[in-house]
Design an enzyme around this catalytic site. Structure first.
Site, PDB file in Angstrom:
ATOM      1  N   ARG A   1      39.818  33.188  55.755  1.00  0.00           N
ATOM      2  CA  ARG A   1      39.224  33.094  54.425  1.00  0.00           C
ATOM      3  C   ARG A   1      38.791  31.667  54.125  1.00  0.00           C
ATOM      4  O   ARG A   1      39.517  30.719  54.399  1.00  0.00           O
ATOM      5  CB  ARG A   1      40.227  33.550  53.364  1.00  0.00           C
ATOM      6  CG  ARG A   1      39.645  33.509  51.953  1.00  0.00           C
ATOM      7  CD  ARG A   1      40.470  34.311  50.997  1.00  0.00           C
ATOM      8  NE  ARG A   1      39.974  34.194  49.634  1.00  0.00           N
ATOM      9  CZ  ARG A   1      40.429  34.914  48.627  1.00  0.00           C
ATOM     10  NH1 ARG A   1      41.385  35.793  48.825  1.00  0.00           N
ATOM     11  NH2 ARG A   1      39.931  34.764  47.413  1.00  0.00           N
TER      12      ARG A   1
ATOM     13  N   ASP B   1      41.717  39.332  51.185  1.00  0.00           N
ATOM     14  CA  ASP B   1      42.353  38.995  49.914  1.00  0.00           C
ATOM     15  C   ASP B   1      43.708  39.704  49.924  1.00  0.00           C
ATOM     16  O   ASP B   1      43.773  40.894  50.251  1.00  0.00           O
ATOM     17  CB  ASP B   1      41.483  39.499  48.759  1.00  0.00           C
ATOM     18  CG  ASP B   1      42.026  39.132  47.393  1.00  0.00           C
ATOM     19  OD1 ASP B   1      42.596  38.026  47.241  1.00  0.00           O
ATOM     20  OD2 ASP B   1      41.868  39.946  46.466  1.00  0.00           O
TER      21      ASP B   1
HETATM   22  N1  PH2 Z   1      38.386  42.279  44.855  1.00  0.00           N
HETATM   23  C1  PH2 Z   1      37.942  41.430  43.956  1.00  0.00           C
HETATM   24  C2  PH2 Z   1      36.715  41.646  43.214  1.00  0.00           C
HETATM   25  N2  PH2 Z   1      36.116  42.902  43.440  1.00  0.00           N
HETATM   26  N3  PH2 Z   1      35.995  44.995  44.474  1.00  0.00           N
HETATM   27  C3  PH2 Z   1      36.498  45.881  45.334  1.00  0.00           C
HETATM   28  N4  PH2 Z   1      35.898  47.042  45.496  1.00  0.00           N
HETATM   29  N5  PH2 Z   1      37.624  45.620  46.070  1.00  0.00           N
HETATM   30  C4  PH2 Z   1      38.282  44.440  45.956  1.00  0.00           C
HETATM   31  O1  PH2 Z   1      39.301  44.217  46.653  1.00  0.00           O
HETATM   32  C5  PH2 Z   1      37.774  43.468  45.060  1.00  0.00           C
HETATM   33  C6  PH2 Z   1      36.624  43.789  44.316  1.00  0.00           C
HETATM   34  C7  PH2 Z   1      38.670  40.195  43.647  1.00  0.00           C
HETATM   35  O2  PH2 Z   1      39.812  40.048  44.328  1.00  0.00           O
HETATM   36 MG    MG Z   2      41.987  40.222  44.359  1.00  0.00          MG
HETATM   37 MG    MG Z   3      43.588  37.207  45.487  1.00  0.00          MG
END
Ligand code: PH2
Ligand code: MG
Ligand code: MG
Length: 170
Positions: free
Chosen positions: A86, A98
């Site tokens: 990342r 994440d």
């Molecule tokens: N994580 C985010 C922002 N938007 N959208 C989806 N579909 N999945 C995510 O894990 C995601 C997101 C910020 O961490």
């Molecule tokens: Mg997140």
């Molecule tokens: Mg996070």
């Protein structure tokens, strides 16, 4: 290291860059010995939320036992995100991986670096759908609703089943 009681931690994983399945897979593989994963949800492909002009995400929720205190675990998870590849972007922007802490036992914590339970989990079908697969009756310690009840109140339209398994040798 000093001995802490074992806690149950639930993590939300997301990836929308690179080899998304490999990025997800790297997380439970890297967590032992201080955190050991005992449950992995299926993986869902989800429409980006918050900032929509980016590739689709894969999302998964995993549960583990940990001997680390919440902020120590958070530091470990942030380091692991960097190890997986990342690099800094903008809020809600694209990322290789994440790792968000959703719950640490039923701890309620508001500190500058960490809020528990995760403050936005109840709005996000991409978190609640996989969470409901492994912990439908888990009760949110602040909202006093089960995961099943929270999921029923969200829009699941952008969340599609992707895979039950995440093995590199299939
Ligand atoms: N994580 C985010 C922002 N938007 N959208 C989806 N579909 N999945 C995510 O894990 C995601 C997101 C910020 O961490
Ligand atoms: Mg997140
Ligand atoms: Mg996070």
């Amino acid at each position: 290291m000093s001995h802490h009681p074992t806690a149950t931690v639930i993590l939300a994983l997301g990836s929308n860059l690179g080899d998304r399945m490999a990025n997800l897979r790297a997380v439970p593989a890297a967590l032992p010995p201080y955190t050991c994963v005992f449950a992995c949800s299926p993986i869902y492909e989800t429409e980006p939320w918050g900032y929509t002009d980016q590739p689709a995400f894969l999302n998964q929720v995993i549960a583990g036992k940990t001997r680390l205190q919440p902020l120590t675990l958070l530091r470990r998870l942030k380091k692991l995100e960097v190890q997986i590849g990342r690099t800094p972007t903008f809020r809600n922007g694209p990322r290789l991986i994440d790792i968000d802490m959703l719950f640490y036992n039923d701890l309620i914590l508001e500190s500058p670096r960490l809020t528990l339970p995760h403050p936005r989990l109840h709005e996000r079908a991409f978190v609640l759908t996989p969470l409901a697969d492994i912990a439908p009756e888990l009760r949110h310690p602040v909202l006093h609703k089960t995961v099943r009840e929270l999921l029923a109140a969200t829009d699941r339209a952008g969340v599609k089943f992707y895979s039950y398994l995440n093995r590199s040798n299939l």
